[in-house]
Design an enzyme around this catalytic site. Structure first.
Site, PDB file in Angstrom:
ATOM      1  CB  THR A   1       5.045   1.652  14.726  1.00 54.71           C
ATOM      2  OG1 THR A   1       3.864   2.377  14.381  1.00 54.71           O
ATOM      3  CG2 THR A   1       5.630   2.197  16.020  1.00 54.71           C
ATOM      4  CB  ALA A   2       4.861   5.835  11.190  1.00 52.98           C
TER       5      ALA A   2
ATOM      6  CE  LYS B   1      -5.347   3.076   4.729  1.00 52.80           C
ATOM      7  NZ  LYS B   1      -6.223   3.045   5.851  1.00 52.80           N
TER       8      LYS B   1
ATOM      9  N   GLY C   1       4.893   0.755   8.354  1.00 51.97           N
ATOM     10  CA  GLY C   1       5.093   0.698   9.806  1.00 51.97           C
ATOM     11  C   GLY C   1       4.948  -0.711  10.344  1.00 51.97           C
ATOM     12  CG  ASP C   2       3.467  -3.485  14.021  1.00 52.31           C
ATOM     13  OD1 ASP C   2       4.403  -4.249  14.292  1.00 52.31           O
ATOM     14  OD2 ASP C   2       2.265  -3.801  14.154  1.00 52.31           O
TER      15      ASP C   2
ATOM     16  CG  MET D   1      -4.042   7.781  10.460  1.00 46.90           C
ATOM     17  SD  MET D   1      -5.199   6.401  10.409  1.00 46.90           S
ATOM     18  CE  MET D   1      -4.954   5.671  12.027  1.00 46.90           C
TER      19      MET D   1
ATOM     20  CG  ASP E   1      -0.443  -0.107   2.490  1.00 46.92           C
ATOM     21  OD1 ASP E   1       0.709   0.326   2.645  1.00 46.92           O
ATOM     22  OD2 ASP E   1      -1.119  -0.608   3.409  1.00 46.92           O
TER      23      ASP E   1
END
Ligand code: SAH
Length: 516
Positions: free
Chosen positions: A125-126, A64, A96-97, A179, A42
């Site tokens: 992770t980010a 996405k 990330g994760d 997010m 993605d």
């Protein structure tokens, strides 16, 4: 192919791709990727990682961008199951994760329900990647001992927020919001409303761990305005907490000398390695577009004839790593090896050529002071060439200097074409695209790289290169650039990759600052 569940060997690996820097993929993740027959990836997974999958693996983009799904989640689940049912090794590569705000849990659930084999490979992770690359260590005994990972974008259909703001605001030291850019105003307001001090430091890190990383620091009270002013959009991590203050001391990633610089590397594939690695290590974003490629000569007759006479040769002159490689590959192809050079004096042009020779188990007898054809010539003349038989395998483009001068000095020179250079296939479009998107510098490691680059760009060259700092490996390459009307902004002090990188660092030194 239809296969029943009982006999299929398909498997799905849900692999965390890490936050962006390809080096942050785990070793296990890389192992899975190298075996993949299908890769489903993605938007946030670095596309460069796809290069590690086998060349014939099917690559399916289901990515996405903020809220805009390419393929609905149900269809992604169905796709994974379908491919695994076909007996394929499927890698589902997620930014990330895979299980952290990434629907990995949902995908694994569906796989389990369908009775498919799967494995989950965690990723960096980010939130961790972005904060740490921004110089924010997340916990530290003097600042905070707890950390919370929170989605800043709850399911919009939820009527009541499931986040307990009062506990989050004061109960956890460092808060990482994912997010959250669309809701930054609400997030900061809620935290202050529930008791977090308005002067609490906040960092917003966009495109963390990548050459595009941007970091903006403020407080709960003013970060929303700052972000708006800077027009900073997603993807970004919002870090809230006293720990953010440490960035001032611990900043490292965006402090590297070439950070934030996009640099074009025009070297031939297979040779770009050390230049692009070095530029990357210095912090730049490297855009590789080899303008030329090295290929065998149209036929081997000339070189074979020379190799057949090797025992007569007094001096072998090797002026590039390509010459070393092609010479020895052909020697081996003819059933010979390094012993055929018994008694032959070997002259190389510089340390890289000498190292390539050493890899073949041979030592260079001569290494000139000046690493160019003129230097080789001077060293040979000093050595004495009258009546000597000299073999000089070279490219079809090599200058005639050595041949003419050595012949004039009384040597018998044979200079067979051992390899050729030609414009790299498909390079014109890629080169144009890179330059149109903008680069800060373009590097040229040889005159032929210049010639081919300009040939590929045609009449648009002056316009496309107008705002680019042109960097050259040495005086000969610079002369070629100038002959074509280009201004040389950077020239390496010695014709080595290290020296070119150093010269670029000096050039950009005054302006290097990654923060907004
Ligand atoms: N599973 C992912 C998170 C997916 S949610 C992980 O573990 O990292 C997507 C959010 O992750 C983005 O909205 C952004 O907040 C964050 N993100 C992903 N990559 C990022 C990056 N390189 N820099 C900053 N934030 C990033």
């Amino acid at each position: 192919m239809v296969s029943t569940e009982s006999n299929c060997k398909g498997v799905v690996y849900l692999v965390g791709a890490g936050p962006g820097d390809p080096g942050l993929l785990t070793v296990r993740g890389l192992q899975c990727l190298r075996r993949a027959q299908v890769v489903v990836y993605d938007y946030l997974a670095n596309p460069r990682l796809l290069d590690d999958a086998p060349i014939d693996a099917e690559r399916i983009y289901v990515g996405k961008t903020a809220g805009h799904h390419h393929l609905p989640q149900e269809q992604i689940n169905a796709l994974l199951i379908e491919k695994a049912r076909e007996g394929k090794i499927v890698v589902r590569l997620k930014g990330g994760d895979p299980c952290l705000f990434g629907r990995g849990g949902e995908e694994a659930y569906e796989l389990a329900e369908a009775g498919m084999s799967f494995e989950i490979v965690p990723g960096v992770t980010a939130g961790f990647g972005a904060a740490i690359y921004a110089g924010i260590p997340l916990t530290h005994r003097d600042y905070t001992t707890s950390l919370g990972l929170i989605t800043g974008h709850e399911d919009p259909t939820k009527k009541v927020s499931s986040l307990d703001w009062s506990k989050l605001a004061t109960g956890v030291g460092t808060l990482l919001f994912y997010m959250g850019m669309g809701n930054l105003g609400t997030i900061t307001e809620k935290l202050m409303e529930h008791g977090r001090a308005p002067e609490t430091p906040v960092a917003v890190v966009r495109w963390g761990t990548t050459p595009r990383q941007q970091t903006l620091v403020g407080t709960l009270a003013d970060i929303t305005d700052r972000v708006q002013q800077a027009r900073l959009g997603p993807p970004a991590i919002i870090v809230v907490g006293e720990i953010v203050a440490l960035r001032e001391r611990l900043r490292w990633f965006d402090k590297r000398p070439l950070f934030g610089r996009r640099i074009l590397v025009t070297r031939a594939a297979g040779q770009a390695g050390s230049l692009s690695d070095g530029l990357q290590a210095a912090g730049s974003e490297v855009m590789c577009c080899p303008t030329l490629e090295i290929v065998p000569p149209p036929d081997w007759r000339e070189l074979d004839a020379a190799l057949g006479q090797l025992s007569r040769i007094d001096v072998l002159v090797l002026t590039s790593v390509n010459a070393v490689n092609y010479f020895f590959e052909r020697l081996f192809a003819l059933g010979l090896d390094g012993r055929a050079l018994h008694g032959t004096h070997i002259a190389t042009v510089g340390p890289k050529t000498a190292a390539a020779l050493q890899q073949r188990g041979l030592r260079a007898d001569m290494l000139p002071d000046k690493q160019c054809a003129e230097g080789v010539l001077a060293a040979l003349l000093e050595h004495g060439v009258v009546g000597k038989r000299i073999l000089y395998p070279r490219s079809q483009l090599a200058r005639d200097l050595l041949v003419t001068e050595l012949t004039a000095a009384g040597a018998e020179v044979s200079a067979p074409v051992a390899y050729q250079t030609r414009a790299a296939e498909g390079a014109a479009d890629r080169l144009r695209k890179i330059l149109e998107e903008g680069v800060d510098a373009a590097t040229f490691a040889s005159s032929s790289a210049v010639e081919y680059c300009l040939k590929l760009l045609g009449d648009d060259a002056p316009h496309l290169l107008a705002k680019v700092a042109v960097a050259s490996l040495g005086p000969l390459t610079s002369a070629t650039l100038r002959r074509h009307g280009l201004e040389v902004a950077v020239e390496a002090a010695a014709p080595t990759v290290e020296s070119l990188i150093e010269a670029l660092q000096l050039y950009f030194a005054s302006a290097a600052d990654g923060s907004l």
